[in-house]
Design an enzyme around this catalytic site. Sequence first.
Site, PDB file in Angstrom:
ATOM      1  N   ASP A  29     -16.783 -64.373  62.320  1.00 23.58           N
ATOM      2  CA  ASP A  29     -16.904 -65.587  61.507  1.00 23.58           C
ATOM      3  C   ASP A  29     -15.588 -66.381  61.617  1.00 23.58           C
ATOM      4  O   ASP A  29     -14.521 -65.855  61.262  1.00 23.58           O
ATOM      5  CB  ASP A  29     -17.159 -65.170  60.049  1.00 23.58           C
ATOM      6  CG  ASP A  29     -17.308 -66.376  59.121  1.00 23.58           C
ATOM      7  OD1 ASP A  29     -17.092 -67.515  59.572  1.00 23.58           O
ATOM      8  OD2 ASP A  29     -17.621 -66.148  57.941  1.00 23.58           O
ATOM      9  N   GLU A  79      12.474 -61.575  70.665  1.00 20.04           N
ATOM     10  CA  GLU A  79      11.973 -60.214  70.819  1.00 20.04           C
ATOM     11  C   GLU A  79      11.015 -60.147  72.007  1.00 20.04           C
ATOM     12  O   GLU A  79      10.277 -59.186  72.175  1.00 20.04           O
ATOM     13  CB  GLU A  79      11.298 -59.713  69.537  1.00 20.04           C
ATOM     14  CG  GLU A  79      10.169 -60.566  69.037  1.00 20.04           C
ATOM     15  CD  GLU A  79       9.595 -60.055  67.722  1.00 20.04           C
ATOM     16  OE1 GLU A  79       9.127 -58.921  67.693  1.00 20.04           O
ATOM     17  OE2 GLU A  79       9.635 -60.815  66.734  1.00 20.04           O
ATOM     18  N   CYS A 111      11.429 -60.435  64.199  1.00 20.11           N
ATOM     19  CA  CYS A 111      11.420 -61.875  63.874  1.00 20.11           C
ATOM     20  C   CYS A 111      12.620 -62.304  63.040  1.00 20.11           C
ATOM     21  O   CYS A 111      12.732 -63.476  62.665  1.00 20.11           O
ATOM     22  CB  CYS A 111      10.123 -62.232  63.144  1.00 20.11           C
ATOM     23  SG  CYS A 111       8.658 -61.774  64.067  1.00 20.11           S
ATOM     24  N   HIS A 233       8.926 -66.644  56.533  1.00 21.19           N
ATOM     25  CA  HIS A 233       8.551 -66.230  57.889  1.00 21.19           C
ATOM     26  C   HIS A 233       7.030 -66.312  58.014  1.00 21.19           C
ATOM     27  O   HIS A 233       6.299 -65.919  57.095  1.00 21.19           O
ATOM     28  CB  HIS A 233       9.045 -64.802  58.151  1.00 21.19           C
ATOM     29  CG  HIS A 233       8.442 -64.186  59.368  1.00 21.19           C
ATOM     30  ND1 HIS A 233       8.436 -64.822  60.589  1.00 21.19           N
ATOM     31  CD2 HIS A 233       7.789 -63.005  59.557  1.00 21.19           C
ATOM     32  CE1 HIS A 233       7.824 -64.053  61.475  1.00 21.19           C
ATOM     33  NE2 HIS A 233       7.421 -62.949  60.872  1.00 21.19           N
ATOM     34  N   ASN A 276       1.968 -67.627  65.766  1.00 21.80           N
ATOM     35  CA  ASN A 276       3.223 -66.919  65.506  1.00 21.80           C
ATOM     36  C   ASN A 276       4.221 -67.234  66.614  1.00 21.80           C
ATOM     37  O   ASN A 276       3.901 -67.153  67.804  1.00 21.80           O
ATOM     38  CB  ASN A 276       2.954 -65.407  65.449  1.00 21.80           C
ATOM     39  CG  ASN A 276       4.099 -64.648  64.802  1.00 21.80           C
ATOM     40  OD1 ASN A 276       5.158 -65.216  64.534  1.00 21.80           O
ATOM     41  ND2 ASN A 276       3.893 -63.371  64.542  1.00 21.80           N
ATOM     42  N   SER A 309      10.156 -57.147  61.392  1.00 23.93           N
ATOM     43  CA  SER A 309       9.606 -55.788  61.297  1.00 23.93           C
ATOM     44  C   SER A 309      10.624 -54.763  61.755  1.00 23.93           C
ATOM     45  O   SER A 309      11.459 -55.031  62.610  1.00 23.93           O
ATOM     46  CB  SER A 309       8.352 -55.678  62.158  1.00 23.93           C
ATOM     47  OG  SER A 309       7.331 -56.469  61.622  1.00 23.93           O
TER      48      SER A 309
HETATM   49  N1  COA Z   1     -14.169 -65.663  55.605  1.00 24.51           N
HETATM   50  C1  COA Z   1     -12.988 -65.846  54.957  1.00 24.51           C
HETATM   51  N2  COA Z   1     -12.013 -64.876  54.921  1.00 24.51           N
HETATM   52  C2  COA Z   1     -12.264 -63.711  55.572  1.00 24.51           C
HETATM   53  C3  COA Z   1     -13.478 -63.481  56.248  1.00 24.51           C
HETATM   54  C4  COA Z   1     -14.453 -64.510  56.243  1.00 24.51           C
HETATM   55  N3  COA Z   1     -15.620 -64.363  56.863  1.00 24.51           N
HETATM   56  N4  COA Z   1     -13.421 -62.239  56.783  1.00 24.51           N
HETATM   57  C5  COA Z   1     -12.205 -61.712  56.451  1.00 24.51           C
HETATM   58  N5  COA Z   1     -11.518 -62.608  55.712  1.00 24.51           N
HETATM   59  C6  COA Z   1     -10.183 -62.469  55.162  1.00 24.51           C
HETATM   60  C7  COA Z   1      -9.904 -61.091  54.582  1.00 24.51           C
HETATM   61  O1  COA Z   1     -10.388 -60.973  53.258  1.00 24.51           O
HETATM   62  C8  COA Z   1      -8.399 -61.042  54.659  1.00 24.51           C
HETATM   63  O2  COA Z   1      -7.830 -61.788  53.620  1.00 24.51           O
HETATM   64  P1  COA Z   1      -6.874 -61.082  52.510  1.00 24.51           P
HETATM   65  O3  COA Z   1      -5.773 -60.424  53.290  1.00 24.51           O
HETATM   66  O4  COA Z   1      -6.402 -62.221  51.691  1.00 24.51           O
HETATM   67  O5  COA Z   1      -7.750 -60.108  51.812  1.00 24.51           O
HETATM   68  C9  COA Z   1      -8.080 -61.815  55.952  1.00 24.51           C
HETATM   69  O6  COA Z   1      -9.267 -62.567  56.244  1.00 24.51           O
HETATM   70  C10 COA Z   1      -7.803 -60.906  57.143  1.00 24.51           C
HETATM   71  O7  COA Z   1      -8.856 -59.995  57.217  1.00 24.51           O
HETATM   72  P2  COA Z   1      -8.589 -58.476  57.583  1.00 24.51           P
HETATM   73  O8  COA Z   1      -9.865 -57.750  57.588  1.00 24.51           O
HETATM   74  O9  COA Z   1      -7.466 -57.926  56.748  1.00 24.51           O
HETATM   75  O10 COA Z   1      -8.087 -58.704  59.086  1.00 24.51           O
HETATM   76  P3  COA Z   1      -7.690 -57.677  60.189  1.00 24.51           P
HETATM   77  O11 COA Z   1      -7.879 -56.271  59.751  1.00 24.51           O
HETATM   78  O12 COA Z   1      -8.411 -58.089  61.418  1.00 24.51           O
HETATM   79  O13 COA Z   1      -6.108 -57.891  60.406  1.00 24.51           O
HETATM   80  C11 COA Z   1      -3.867 -58.662  60.324  1.00 24.51           C
HETATM   81  C12 COA Z   1      -5.322 -58.928  59.902  1.00 24.51           C
HETATM   82  C13 COA Z   1      -2.955 -59.778  59.835  1.00 24.51           C
HETATM   83  C14 COA Z   1      -3.393 -57.345  59.768  1.00 24.51           C
HETATM   84  C15 COA Z   1      -3.843 -58.652  61.889  1.00 24.51           C
HETATM   85  O14 COA Z   1      -4.183 -59.915  62.361  1.00 24.51           O
HETATM   86  C16 COA Z   1      -2.525 -58.243  62.470  1.00 24.51           C
HETATM   87  O15 COA Z   1      -2.258 -57.049  62.648  1.00 24.51           O
HETATM   88  N6  COA Z   1      -1.658 -59.199  62.851  1.00 24.51           N
HETATM   89  C17 COA Z   1      -0.405 -58.945  63.521  1.00 24.51           C
HETATM   90  C18 COA Z   1       0.687 -58.384  62.632  1.00 24.51           C
HETATM   91  C19 COA Z   1       1.217 -59.292  61.630  1.00 24.51           C
HETATM   92  O16 COA Z   1       1.046 -60.484  61.767  1.00 24.51           O
HETATM   93  N7  COA Z   1       1.903 -58.706  60.634  1.00 24.51           N
HETATM   94  C20 COA Z   1       2.386 -59.457  59.523  1.00 24.51           C
HETATM   95  C21 COA Z   1       3.749 -59.073  59.026  1.00 24.51           C
HETATM   96  S1  COA Z   1       5.100 -59.643  60.016  1.00 24.51           S
END
Ligand code: COA
Length: 392
Positions: A29, A79, A111, A233, A276, A309
């Site tokens: 989605d 990085e 970062c 960040h 990012n 990180s």
């Molecule tokens: N409509 C609207 N929102 C939706 C949705 C939909 N259909 N489906 C999922 N979401 C929302 C979730 O509720 C979640 O929001 P929340 O965190 O506010 O609850 C968000 O979208 C992300 O969903 P999630 O299932 O947690 O995503 P994911 O497991 O695929 O991973 C990250 C998300 C950020 C962990 C992943 O992209 C990642 O590892 N990124 C790289 C690392 C990173 O950026 N780290 C951050 C710290 S530096």
Amino acid sequence: MNIGIDALGIATSCYALDLATLAEARGIDPLKYTQGLGQQQMSVAPPDEDIVTMAASAADAILSPEDKASIELVLFATESGIDQSKAAGIWVQHLIGLPKRCRIIELKQACYSATCALQMARYFVTAHPNKKALILASDIARYGLNTPGEPTQGCGAAAVLVSANPRLIALDPEYGLYADHVMDFWRPNYRDEALVDGHYSTRVYLSSLGHAWDHYVESSGRTFADHATFCYHLPFTRMAEKAHERLARHTKQQIPSEELLAQIEPSLSYARRIGNSYSASLYVGIASLLENGTIDLGGKRLGLFSYGSGCVAEFFSGVVQPTYQQALHSSRHNSMLNLRQKLNYHEYAELYQFQLPQDGSEAATPQHATSPFRLTGVKNHVRLYERLSESY
Ligand code: COA
């Protein structure tokens, strides 16, 4: 004497992928990416753009000949380095004509490193007020195809000129630090893609914010209300919203959620479209805030949070200077983003797979770049660059 950010430029690659396009290819989605992560697009680097070309483009456009002549320190934060020994900043020095009487070094701590560079630059200019320091933060954020990190890729660079009597932001001397040994995100030397425990990383980011803030409050005596707004960040823009809500809870603010989110919205607009940019991302956020905000920030204090990180985090602050609007590069930055060419999914996947030879054998890169600088190829293990045009 005020010391701080005198000029700030950003650059990114010539291609962008709409996250709706990626969502469709992955059968997800699109609202998960656009609302859940807060991302609309991510910049994608073709083979002839890298951390050097983006950093050179970001810097060359903001530096006058007088600026260049007074730079005696170049700190390159990244990085996604291109060499284990030589600092990427030396290629930039060569490409944009920085002085040969210069200290040039590369810094790494995920970062966070550009913020360490900024503080080191501040100390340098404190000791040598007639000299300037240039910080280059440049990264390509790369995760595996079809992994949770994939929609949080992107690439970009920030060039930050630090001087006495800065035109943009006078940095406050107080800061708050937090460092800990955590394995939330890392990239061993033998890998091109980072390893990340994304949910854990998000939690460590938020707890580090609390710790760094507490230290900052101890050293500065300031409160949440002493800051007109905040920049965080930006691994993805929803992360900054979570951070801002966390800081408001941590400091017991009674501000409605919509108002809180509106406070930081101008800082998110560039990162929503770039994705990012790792070490550059906080500085992309600051540029976005100064250039897209609707209120006059002159004389107002910004709270700034940097997270890398692994982890190191820092909360610091600065006061926007009264005539800052005259030193911005808003229209150039916005047109650079608007002029990026949109990729379809197959073009993105093809660019993702491209690799320069791993044995140093001679290779020329196909021409994609529209920025002033490009990587033309590799010969005898040496990366070769050229200037295509004058600055943006
Ligand atoms: N409509 C609207 N929102 C939706 C949705 C939909 N259909 N489906 C999922 N979401 C929302 C979730 O509720 C979640 O929001 P929340 O965190 O506010 O609850 C968000 O979208 C992300 O969903 P999630 O299932 O947690 O995503 P994911 O497991 O695929 O991973 C990250 C998300 C950020 C962990 C992943 O992209 C990642 O590892 N990124 C790289 C690392 C990173 O950026 N780290 C951050 C710290 S530096």
